[in-house]
Scaffold this active site. Structure first.
Site, PDB file in Angstrom:
ATOM      1  CB  CYS A  14      -4.553  56.037   5.437  1.00  0.00           C
ATOM      2  SG  CYS A  14      -3.522  54.782   6.209  1.00  0.00           S
ATOM      3  NE  ARG A  72      -0.359  49.924  12.391  1.00  0.00           N
ATOM      4  CZ  ARG A  72      -1.233  49.575  11.456  1.00  0.00           C
ATOM      5  NH1 ARG A  72      -1.436  48.309  11.161  1.00  0.00           N
ATOM      6  NH2 ARG A  72      -1.926  50.488  10.812  1.00  0.00           N
ATOM      7  CG  HIS A 117      -4.255  59.269   9.080  1.00  0.00           C
ATOM      8  ND1 HIS A 117      -5.504  58.897   8.680  1.00  0.00           N
ATOM      9  CD2 HIS A 117      -3.466  58.188   8.911  1.00  0.00           C
ATOM     10  CE1 HIS A 117      -5.470  57.635   8.296  1.00  0.00           C
ATOM     11  NE2 HIS A 117      -4.247  57.181   8.414  1.00  0.00           N
TER      12      HIS A 117
HETATM   13  N1  GLN Z   1      -4.787  48.915   5.849  1.00  0.00           N
HETATM   14  C1  GLN Z   1      -4.129  50.054   6.353  1.00  0.00           C
HETATM   15  C2  GLN Z   1      -2.747  49.712   6.869  1.00  0.00           C
HETATM   16  O1  GLN Z   1      -1.885  49.593   6.057  1.00  0.00           O
HETATM   17  C3  GLN Z   1      -4.927  50.904   7.214  1.00  0.00           C
HETATM   18  C4  GLN Z   1      -4.224  52.134   7.631  1.00  0.00           C
HETATM   19  C5  GLN Z   1      -5.020  53.318   7.987  1.00  0.00           C
HETATM   20  O2  GLN Z   1      -5.973  53.759   7.294  1.00  0.00           O
HETATM   21  N2  GLN Z   1      -4.608  53.919   9.101  1.00  0.00           N
HETATM   22  O3  GLN Z   1      -2.463  49.549   8.040  1.00  0.00           O
END
Ligand code: GLN
Length: 251
Positions: free
Chosen positions: A93, A127, A194
């Site tokens: 991520c 998101r 994750h």
């Molecule tokens: N900058 C990242 C995002 O796109 C962070 C995400 C993450 O590591 N959960 O939101």
């Protein structure tokens, strides 16, 4: 064997207990008689390209990413030399985003990346959250699936011809529309997944370990002796079923 693991920025990049991936590698190495020595690499620590058999970078929110991005980007030559020299690498991520050319945040700010992975990331308005199921795109693991959980605003666009980690069966993946998830360069793998990733994808943990062993010995990677993975397989099946229940790739 003693395998040397470099854990980059453990105190900044550890969202969703991403350090659990290291616990899985440690346990699965020990089950084959190998010892993992984990060394934190953080702001102000030197990183020698030959020092580690595997490098690990976890995930973090924009705030944590911004704190370490300049230090990480300053290591681009060492990281490139390490991967060119056969070091294995896993990035999740926030770490995955910063190993590309860079990340443009919602406020328009630009975080310069390492340029190891051929991609760029731009934050979107929504998101991308939920369980994910992938079909592996790794030639070493065709027919395998990867289950995990994603939560990111960043849309990561792979350059034409770049190799993804997988094809999205359910979930968003890199950008919500290309059908690709993650990226692979030599023995380096980046992903949005994750959960942590490795407890429910034991074969991927073993593939990374086999690469780390190959780096340590200088020999070609060999498949590792199988372990009884009933619990890991059950965890994978639960996560895969939850992802499938999302009903394919969301619009
Ligand atoms: N900058 C990242 C995002 O796109 C962070 C995400 C993450 O590591 N959960 O939101």
């Amino acid at each position: 064997m003693r395998l040397r693991i470099g854990h980059l920025y453990p105190e900044y990049l550890n969202i969703y207990a991403d350090r659990g991936n290291i616990a899985v590698l440690t346990r699965r190495a020990a089950a084959r008689g190998h010892e993992l020595v984990v060394e934190p690499v953080t702001v102000g620590t030197a990183l020698a390209p030959e020092a580690h058999d595997l490098l690990y970078v976890g995930g973090g929110q924009d705030r944590e990413q911004a704190m370490i991005a300049p230090d990480l980007a300053s290591r681009r030559d060492e990281l490139r030399a390490a991967v060119d020299g056969g070091t294995a690498l896993l990035a999740v991520c926030g770490g995955y985003q910063l190993l590309g050319r860079g990340y443009r945040g919602r406020d328009g700010s630009w975080m310069e990346g390492v340029g190891l992975f051929p991609h760029e990331t731009v934050a979107g308005e929504t998101r991308m959250i939920g369980d994910v199921l992938l079909e592996s795109a790794l030639p070493e693991a065709s027919g395998r699936t990867i289950a995990g959980f994603e939560n990111h605003a960043g849309r990561t666009l792979l350059d034409p011809g770049a190799s993804p980690l997988g094809r999205v069966v359910a979930g968003y993946g890199n950008d919500g529309s290309s059908g690709f998830e993650g990226c692979r360069v030599e023995r380096a793998v980046g992903t949005y997944l994750h959960g942590p990733l490795l407890p429910r994808n034991a074969w991927l943990a073993d593939l990374l370990l086999s690469w780390a062993l190959a780096h340590a010995t200088g020999a070609d990677p060999e498949p590792l002796e199988p372990l009884g993975d009933a619990l890991e397989d059950a965890a994978h099946a639960v996560a895969a079923a939850r992802a499938r229940a999302r009903g394919g790739r969301p619009a």
